[in-house]
Design an enzyme around this catalytic site. Structure first.
Site, PDB file in Angstrom:
ATOM      1  N   TRP A   1      30.495   4.045   4.039  1.00 43.40           N
ATOM      2  CA  TRP A   1      29.641   4.212   5.232  1.00 43.40           C
ATOM      3  C   TRP A   1      30.393   4.798   6.427  1.00 43.40           C
ATOM      4  O   TRP A   1      31.547   4.444   6.679  1.00 43.40           O
ATOM      5  CB  TRP A   1      29.099   2.852   5.645  1.00 43.40           C
ATOM      6  CG  TRP A   1      28.455   2.850   7.002  1.00 43.40           C
ATOM      7  CD1 TRP A   1      29.078   2.695   8.209  1.00 43.40           C
ATOM      8  CD2 TRP A   1      27.072   3.050   7.286  1.00 43.40           C
ATOM      9  NE1 TRP A   1      28.151   2.763   9.227  1.00 43.40           N
ATOM     10  CE2 TRP A   1      26.917   2.982   8.687  1.00 43.40           C
ATOM     11  CE3 TRP A   1      25.927   3.275   6.485  1.00 43.40           C
ATOM     12  CZ2 TRP A   1      25.679   3.123   9.309  1.00 43.40           C
ATOM     13  CZ3 TRP A   1      24.698   3.412   7.123  1.00 43.40           C
ATOM     14  CH2 TRP A   1      24.584   3.343   8.517  1.00 43.40           C
ATOM     15  N   MET A   2      29.704   5.653   7.187  1.00 46.66           N
ATOM     16  CA  MET A   2      30.278   6.145   8.453  1.00 46.66           C
ATOM     17  C   MET A   2      29.198   6.172   9.526  1.00 46.66           C
ATOM     18  O   MET A   2      28.087   6.618   9.281  1.00 46.66           O
ATOM     19  CB  MET A   2      30.814   7.562   8.244  1.00 46.66           C
ATOM     20  CG  MET A   2      31.264   8.245   9.534  1.00 46.66           C
ATOM     21  SD  MET A   2      32.020   9.858   9.220  1.00 46.66           S
ATOM     22  CE  MET A   2      30.569  10.893   9.041  1.00 46.66           C
ATOM     23  N   ASN A   3      29.540   5.666  10.736  1.00 49.99           N
ATOM     24  CA  ASN A   3      28.718   6.024  11.899  1.00 49.99           C
ATOM     25  C   ASN A   3      29.581   6.694  12.960  1.00 49.99           C
ATOM     26  O   ASN A   3      30.347   7.609  12.593  1.00 49.99           O
ATOM     27  CB  ASN A   3      27.806   4.891  12.380  1.00 49.99           C
ATOM     28  CG  ASN A   3      28.445   3.565  12.712  1.00 49.99           C
ATOM     29  OD1 ASN A   3      28.866   2.837  11.836  1.00 49.99           O
ATOM     30  ND2 ASN A   3      28.492   3.224  13.982  1.00 49.99           N
ATOM     31  N   ASP A   4      29.501   6.307  14.190  1.00 46.28           N
ATOM     32  CA  ASP A   4      30.032   7.096  15.319  1.00 46.28           C
ATOM     33  C   ASP A   4      31.389   7.781  15.123  1.00 46.28           C
ATOM     34  O   ASP A   4      32.329   7.173  14.608  1.00 46.28           O
ATOM     35  CB  ASP A   4      30.241   6.187  16.541  1.00 46.28           C
ATOM     36  CG  ASP A   4      29.119   5.214  16.763  1.00 46.28           C
ATOM     37  OD1 ASP A   4      28.107   5.311  16.083  1.00 46.28           O
ATOM     38  OD2 ASP A   4      29.290   4.341  17.616  1.00 46.28           O
TER      39      ASP A   4
ATOM     40  N   GLN B   1      33.661   5.204  12.718  1.00 43.47           N
ATOM     41  CA  GLN B   1      33.223   3.863  12.342  1.00 43.47           C
ATOM     42  C   GLN B   1      33.006   3.875  10.831  1.00 43.47           C
ATOM     43  O   GLN B   1      32.219   4.688  10.317  1.00 43.47           O
ATOM     44  CB  GLN B   1      31.920   3.524  13.083  1.00 43.47           C
ATOM     45  CG  GLN B   1      32.117   3.296  14.570  1.00 43.47           C
ATOM     46  CD  GLN B   1      32.777   1.952  14.834  1.00 43.47           C
ATOM     47  OE1 GLN B   1      32.137   0.926  14.772  1.00 43.47           O
ATOM     48  NE2 GLN B   1      34.069   1.948  15.139  1.00 43.47           N
TER      49      GLN B   1
HETATM   50  C1  FRU Z   1      26.622   3.000  18.195  1.00 44.31           C
HETATM   51  C2  FRU Z   1      27.245   1.654  17.942  1.00 44.31           C
HETATM   52  C3  FRU Z   1      28.303   1.365  18.995  1.00 44.31           C
HETATM   53  C4  FRU Z   1      29.196   0.406  18.301  1.00 44.31           C
HETATM   54  C5  FRU Z   1      29.191   0.910  16.879  1.00 44.31           C
HETATM   55  C6  FRU Z   1      29.312  -0.154  15.824  1.00 44.31           C
HETATM   56  O1  FRU Z   1      26.143   3.657  17.079  1.00 44.31           O
HETATM   57  O2  FRU Z   1      26.246   0.652  17.929  1.00 44.31           O
HETATM   58  O3  FRU Z   1      27.786   0.892  20.206  1.00 44.31           O
HETATM   59  O4  FRU Z   1      30.486   0.386  18.838  1.00 44.31           O
HETATM   60  O5  FRU Z   1      27.965   1.598  16.715  1.00 44.31           O
HETATM   61  O6  FRU Z   1      29.496   0.394  14.562  1.00 44.31           O
END
Ligand code: FRU
Length: 501
Positions: free
Chosen positions: A35-38, A54
């Site tokens: 998984w990847m987010n920000d 992330q």
């Molecule tokens: C935004 C967020 C950030 C937080 C991160 C957690 O997408 O909710 O505020 O640091 O993702 O993964």
């Protein structure tokens, strides 16, 4: 190195080998595995662009946040590095949330991030968010023994200790450090707190840089603050926005505030507030400066409301193409980094093509990976109710871009793009013709399209996971439209998906 980090590093090295490059986009960044987010810690350090993210390596689902890590020399290809951080300390045991990075005077790389940990409260547990440091050499990072360096005690009254995250660090004019941190104030709406530090390790509260008093969302996540073309700019991702005039949309959004800074009070003075990307998949963008002075932005090319992980995918989450930013006529302008041109291969060009009720296909304009430029003319022969461009198309699938000249509205529609879930698939924004024409530059990369309107005046980004064989591109109009088309196929470095026909 902690056991948790070692485990993640061992795991990702093995798991990466089970993902074929053919199953990833070509020039958009995806996580090494899982998984990847920000995007986090974007910075130019020791000759390379560093992108952290992330990351949860073990599954394509959000879970205890690690920081993944990659570097690039050309902004269109990336090399994975071992994971940089794991949630292995009491103060970040729930996750190493988003943050940023900068080079210290002594050449070390400093990461400032949010450590999240549970704390007993009257009503069960509360997730406390504090700001923490890690110092490294571009490959290995050690968490600072003085962590956390900014806590709830430093937050002014009336502002939250549990919604207090995503520090973005930068150098101030006098070369001290500043950082902006996302917050939610007592009125239940988004705010940005500014902290300062002489050397990057000890911090004090300086000002409330801006707050939205219930106008733009409930919590401002992932802020950024910088100067561009003589103006001060705030970028942030508000939660729970309310829709307004085809400019803002319900739910999580991204906004850009352009204005100036009151240097004495350290208060932002707003001139304009606009959505950054009018598409369906764009969140938590972060910027950094290249040595040549370009301000580059990368966003998470996904949205929390529509995280759709195709069954066979061992990775989830894409980053946008890095975008060069500038300000023109008081607006934020975004263009794909010029380095994308190094991937250009075969070019075809057509002028004054008539599109009508019957769909038109052009030789050489087909595929899922392409830099496609379409100008809709506005001459005497053109008179249409709507112009429709379809891509990622076969008998069952298509993504549509629809332009209605009458009300100057541009719409993207992915409702037939193979999703099995009924979240938002259609979005519109108002566009403006330039000298009577509308120009669309569309970057296609297997699972995504980024549409840059009029040289980046507006951008609409969306993802889709229909089969790669859905690769036709067609043009049609209700009435008659005349268009110019330039298309480049892009060097994939890999075998393109074979067509059935
Ligand atoms: C935004 C967020 C950030 C937080 C991160 C957690 O997408 O909710 O505020 O640091 O993702 O993964």
């Amino acid at each position: 190195m902690s056991e948790l980090l070692e485990k993640a590093r061992n795991y990702e090295e093995k798991a990466e080998k089970q993902i074929s490059p053919d199953d990833r986009p070509v020039f958009h960044f995806t996580p090494r595995t899982g998984w990847m987010n920000d995007p986090n810690g974007l910075s130019f350090y020791q000759g390379k662009v560093h992108l952290f993210y992330q990351y949860y390596p073990y599954e394509a689902k959000w879970n205890a946040m690690h920081w993944g890590h990659a570097v690039s020399s050309d902004l269109v290809s990336w090399d994975y590095l071992p994971a940089a951080m794991a949630p292995d300390e009491p103060y970040d045991s729930f996750g190493c949330f988003s943050g940023s990075a900068i080079e210290l005077d002594d050449g070390r790389h400093l990461i400032l991030y949010t450590g999240v940990h549970p704390k007993k409260a009257k009503s069960g547990f509360e997730m406390l968010q504090t700001q923490c440091l890690a110092v490294g050499d571009g490959l290995n990072y050690e968490k600072y023994e003085g962590n956390p360096v900014i806590t709830g005690k430093d937050v002014p009254e009336g502002f939250s200790q549990t919604d207090f995250r995503d520090p973005k660090i930068f150098r101030q004019i006098d070369s001290s450090y500043g950082c902006v941190i996302g917050n939610r104030s007592d009125d239940g709406s988004g705010a940005l707190l500014l902290f300062e530090s002489e050397e990057g390790f000890s911090w004090h509260f300086r000002s409330i840089l801006d707050r939205c008093r219930n106008e733009y969302g409930t919590m401002w996540e992932c802020p950024d603050f910088f100067f561009l073309d003589g103006q001060a700019v705030i970028i942030t991702s508000p939660m729970e926005m309310k829709q307004k005039d085809l400019e803002f949309y319900d739910g999580a959004g991204t906004i850009c505030l352009i204005g100036s800074l009151d240097e004495k009070e350290k208060k932002f003075i707003r001139q304009s507030v606009r959505t950054i990307d009018h598409g369906l998949d764009f969140y938590a963008p972060q910027t950094f400066e290249m040595p040549d002075g370009r301000r580059i932005m990368i966003g998470w090319m996904q949205s929390w409301a529509s995280c759709f992980v195709p069954e066979d995918h061992r990775w989830f989450g894409q980053m946008t193409i890095p975008r060069e930013l500038s300000i023109r006529d008081g607006r934020l302008i975004q263009s794909p980094v010029r380095e994308i041109e190094s991937l250009h291969e075969k070019k075809v060009h057509y002028e004054n093509i008539a599109a009508g009720e019957e769909e038109v296909e052009l030789s050489g304009v087909r595929g899922r990976v392409m830099d496609l430029n379409v100008t809709i003319r506005d001459d005497e022969e053109t008179s249409c109710e709507s112009f429709v461009l379809c891509f990622a198309k076969d008998n069952q699938h298509e993504c549509r871009v629809i332009f209605s000249p009458e009300n100057s509205v541009l719409t993207i529609d992915r409702s037939k793009a193979g999703f099995t879930q009924d979240f938002v698939h259609v979005r519109s924004c108002r566009v403006q013709k330039q000298s009577g024409r509308l120009n669309l530059r569309i970057l296609l990369d297997r699972y995504s399209s980024e549409i840059f309107v009029n040289e980046g005046e507006q951008v609409l980004t969306m993802t889709y996971y229909s089969p790669g064989e859905a690769d036709r591109i067609t043009f049609e109009a209700r009435g008659k439209a005349h268009i110019d088309v330039t298309a480049f196929t892009l060097r994939t470095g890999q075998k393109e998906i074979l067509r059935r026909d």
